[in-house]
Design a protein around this motif. Structure first.
Motif, mmCIF file in Angstrom:
data_model
loop_
_atom_site.group_PDB
_atom_site.id
_atom_site.type_symbol
_atom_site.label_atom_id
_atom_site.label_comp_id
_atom_site.label_asym_id
_atom_site.label_seq_id
_atom_site.Cartn_x
_atom_site.Cartn_y
_atom_site.Cartn_z
ATOM 1 N N ARG A 155 -58.106 -73.803 -15.599
ATOM 2 C CA ARG A 155 -57.396 -73.431 -15.552
ATOM 3 C C ARG A 155 -57.031 -72.176 -16.503
ATOM 4 N N GLU A 156 -56.042 -71.766 -15.692
ATOM 5 C CA GLU A 156 -56.514 -70.172 -17.006
ATOM 6 C C GLU A 156 -55.763 -70.622 -18.316
ATOM 7 N N GLU A 157 -55.772 -69.955 -19.789
ATOM 8 C CA GLU A 157 -54.386 -70.156 -20.503
ATOM 9 C C GLU A 157 -53.234 -70.580 -20.393
ATOM 10 N N TRP A 158 -52.246 -70.061 -19.804
ATOM 11 C CA TRP A 158 -51.037 -69.607 -19.769
ATOM 12 C C TRP A 158 -50.570 -71.309 -18.824
ATOM 13 N N VAL A 178 -42.021 -61.339 -8.334
ATOM 14 C CA VAL A 178 -42.072 -61.996 -9.828
ATOM 15 C C VAL A 178 -42.705 -63.348 -9.691
ATOM 16 N N CYS A 179 -44.336 -62.748 -10.233
ATOM 17 C CA CYS A 179 -45.132 -64.037 -10.581
ATOM 18 C C CYS A 179 -45.790 -64.091 -11.669
ATOM 19 N N ASN A 180 -45.182 -63.933 -12.891
ATOM 20 C CA ASN A 180 -45.811 -64.127 -14.190
ATOM 21 C C ASN A 180 -45.181 -66.243 -14.580
ATOM 22 N N ASN A 181 -46.298 -66.213 -15.428
ATOM 23 C CA ASN A 181 -46.642 -67.310 -15.577
ATOM 24 C C ASN A 181 -44.501 -67.965 -16.112
ATOM 25 N N ASN A 182 -44.593 -69.481 -15.998
ATOM 26 C CA ASN A 182 -42.981 -70.228 -15.983
ATOM 27 C C ASN A 182 -41.921 -70.621 -16.812
ATOM 28 N N GLY A 183 -42.889 -69.809 -17.999
ATOM 29 C CA GLY A 183 -42.480 -69.429 -19.462
ATOM 30 C C GLY A 183 -41.415 -67.769 -19.562
ATOM 31 N N GLU A 184 -42.197 -66.829 -18.564
ATOM 32 C CA GLU A 184 -41.467 -66.170 -19.405
ATOM 33 C C GLU A 184 -41.062 -65.465 -17.874
ATOM 34 N N LYS A 216 -52.015 -74.862 -19.912
ATOM 35 C CA LYS A 216 -52.060 -74.921 -21.651
ATOM 36 C C LYS A 216 -51.317 -75.312 -22.484
ATOM 37 N N HIS A 217 -49.995 -74.139 -22.116
ATOM 38 C CA HIS A 217 -49.125 -74.455 -23.430
ATOM 39 C C HIS A 217 -47.792 -74.445 -22.507
ATOM 40 N N LYS A 218 -47.245 -75.340 -23.133
ATOM 41 C CA LYS A 218 -45.467 -75.807 -23.029
ATOM 42 C C LYS A 218 -44.618 -74.697 -22.843
ATOM 43 N N GLU A 219 -44.625 -74.047 -23.234
ATOM 44 C CA GLU A 219 -44.422 -72.264 -23.562
ATOM 45 C C GLU A 219 -44.170 -71.761 -22.416
ATOM 46 N N THR A 220 -45.254 -70.995 -22.359
ATOM 47 C CA THR A 220 -45.608 -70.704 -20.611
ATOM 48 C C THR A 220 -45.766 -71.633 -19.421
ATOM 49 N N TYR A 221 -46.489 -73.177 -19.358
ATOM 50 C CA TYR A 221 -46.869 -73.851 -18.579
ATOM 51 C C TYR A 221 -44.947 -74.748 -17.882
ATOM 52 N N GLY A 222 -44.411 -75.196 -18.810
ATOM 53 C CA GLY A 222 -43.232 -75.455 -18.805
ATOM 54 C C GLY A 222 -43.620 -77.494 -18.681
ATOM 55 N N SER A 223 -43.825 -77.501 -17.925
ATOM 56 C CA SER A 223 -44.166 -79.403 -16.927
ATOM 57 C C SER A 223 -44.852 -79.065 -15.897
ATOM 58 N N THR A 224 -45.572 -80.579 -15.791
ATOM 59 C CA THR A 224 -46.157 -80.768 -14.269
ATOM 60 C C THR A 224 -45.178 -80.523 -13.253
ATOM 61 N N ILE A 225 -44.198 -80.975 -13.664
ATOM 62 C CA ILE A 225 -43.262 -81.108 -12.628
ATOM 63 C C ILE A 225 -42.510 -79.909 -12.579
ATOM 64 N N GLY A 239 -46.369 -59.704 -12.322
ATOM 65 C CA GLY A 239 -47.393 -60.543 -13.504
ATOM 66 C C GLY A 239 -48.800 -60.765 -12.575
ATOM 67 N N LEU A 240 -49.113 -61.801 -11.938
ATOM 68 C CA LEU A 240 -50.537 -62.014 -11.602
ATOM 69 C C LEU A 240 -51.154 -63.314 -11.752
ATOM 70 N N ASP A 241 -49.737 -64.758 -12.558
ATOM 71 C CA ASP A 241 -50.149 -66.084 -12.732
ATOM 72 C C ASP A 241 -49.584 -66.895 -11.018
ATOM 73 N N GLY A 242 -49.021 -66.605 -10.906
ATOM 74 C CA GLY A 242 -48.148 -67.640 -9.925
ATOM 75 C C GLY A 242 -49.427 -67.606 -8.482
ATOM 76 N N HIS A 243 -48.285 -67.307 -8.151
ATOM 77 C CA HIS A 243 -48.889 -66.967 -6.486
ATOM 78 C C HIS A 243 -48.637 -65.559 -5.998
ATOM 79 N N PRO A 244 -49.242 -64.346 -6.101
ATOM 80 C CA PRO A 244 -49.005 -63.047 -5.501
ATOM 81 C C PRO A 244 -49.706 -63.091 -4.316
ATOM 82 N N THR A 245 -50.744 -63.566 -3.591
ATOM 83 C CA THR A 245 -50.793 -62.857 -2.484
ATOM 84 C C THR A 245 -50.458 -63.765 -2.032
#
Length: 359
Positions: free
Chosen positions: A191-194, A102-108, A196-205, A38-44
């Motif tokens: 922001r990327e689409e992931w 592992v740098c995919n979205n939070n939900g996965e 914007k959705h609770k299932e993939t983002y979780g929460s700002t906290i 995944g490249l949704d987090g901070h792969p750099t």
């Protein structure tokens, strides 16, 4: 001095040694093959040490969007030989890497971590490890029974201002920390689409709070025992289900209090993407970091002044590699990783359920 403070003092010495060594070349005991999921987090953060560690190789990158991968590897010679996959399970089976990043979205994320651990791969994961306590417990059980080495991307701990705050507290200059105030304020942007959705983002906290929760506890030498939080989605319809404003309050193990407020309200005209702040108030003085003023210190014996000499910057992934493959001490332990995730999930649960949660 309490046993907890003595332990943290030893850890701070190790962290200081690691930070000082960051400028030195790292020689790994063997070639280390890394696969990025995944490249949704901070792969750099994974690719940052490539130019300084010749034994490090990225052998594969898996993401659903091939175009995203192509953008990521563009103009990066050290990634030229990385194979591209749309299924990370197939990549792990084919490449058999030493480390799964592992740098995919939070939900996965928890599912991907569990897949990697089931193959006995060392794991460096984006934070948090999971968005639910049940998934976190599954990850803990799998990691603890597998014998693999787990890391988590908390790069802010290795930044110079926070290393300096840690040193100040450990020196005893501000005495016992009894109050902590912290802030994270970001530009919302596109922001990327992931997100914007609770299932993939979780929460700002869960997503950005964990950074500062780690720093608040680590720099102060304190532990959180109870959490209370509020979070809301106000304005910014483009944010979808992202919370745009949050506040969390903790009771500390010595009876003190700590607070973190976060928002996505930084306008595009601001000089930077984010405005992070951390203030540690102790029985003998106050140490604080703001980007605008740097690290400042005032004590019972010293007038307010800016701390000009800061420790050298470190790297979370470099230190992980140094620990796993070069015998260096761990500067971010598994116990600290679990505690950070437990604290963050407690803060999230407190907001969702509207009650104080014990940690």
């Amino acid at each position: 001095m309490s046993p907890q403070i003595r332990t943290l003092t030893r850890r701070s010495v190790l962290a200081g040694m690691a930070a000082a060594a960051a400028a030195e070349p790292l020689k790994l005991s063997r070639k280390v093959r890394v696969a990025i999921i995944g490249l949704d987090g901070h792969p750099t953060e994974i690719t940052k040490p490539l130019n300084d560690i010749p034994e490090l190789e990225i052998v594969g990158i898996a993401a659903a969007d091939r175009t995203q991968i192509e953008r990521f590897i563009r103009n990066k010679p050290r990634l030229a030989n990385a194979k591209i996959y749309d299924d990370y399970r197939r990549m792990l089976d084919a490449e058999k890497p030493d480390v799964a990043a592992v740098c995919n979205n939070n939900g996965e994320r928890a599912a991907a971590v569990l897949e990697a651990v089931s193959r006995k791969l060392n794991v460096m994961a984006e934070k948090p490890l999971a968005t639910t306590q049940s998934d976190l417990n599954k990850v803990k059980k799998a990691v603890d029974s597998s014998g693999i080495k787990l890391g988590m991307l908390l790069p802010m701990r290795y930044e110079r201002p926070y290393l300096a705050l840690k040193q100040i507290v450990e020196s005893g200059e501000i005495g016992e920390v009894i109050q902590i105030s912290a802030q994270k304020s970001y530009q919302l942007g596109n922001r990327e689409e992931w997100y914007k959705h609770k299932e993939t983002y979780g929460s700002t906290i869960l997503w950005i709070g964990i950074h500062m929760f780690d720093l608040m506890a680590w720099t102060s030498g304190r532990r959180f025992t109870e959490a209370s939080s509020f979070m809301g989605r106000v304005g910014f319809p483009s944010a979808g289900e992202m919370e745009t404003s949050t506040v969390t309050a903790f009771r500390m193990d010595n009876g003190g209090a700590a607070t973190l407020h976060m928002d996505y309200c930084m306008p595009g005209t601001a000089p930077s993407h984010g405005d992070d702040r951390l203030r540690l108030a102790g029985t003998k003085g106050i140490a604080e970091y703001l980007a605008a003023t740097g690290v400042t210190l005032v004590t019972s014996t010293k007038k307010p002044h800016r701390v000009e000499t800061l420790p050298p910057e470190g790297s979370v992934f470099r230190d992980y590699l140094a620990h796993v493959y070069a015998g260096a001490p761990a500067t971010l332990t598994v116990g600290e990783i679990y505690m950070d995730c437990d604290v963050t999930l407690a803060a999230h649960e407190a907001a969702v359920k509207g009650r104080i949660v014990k940690i």
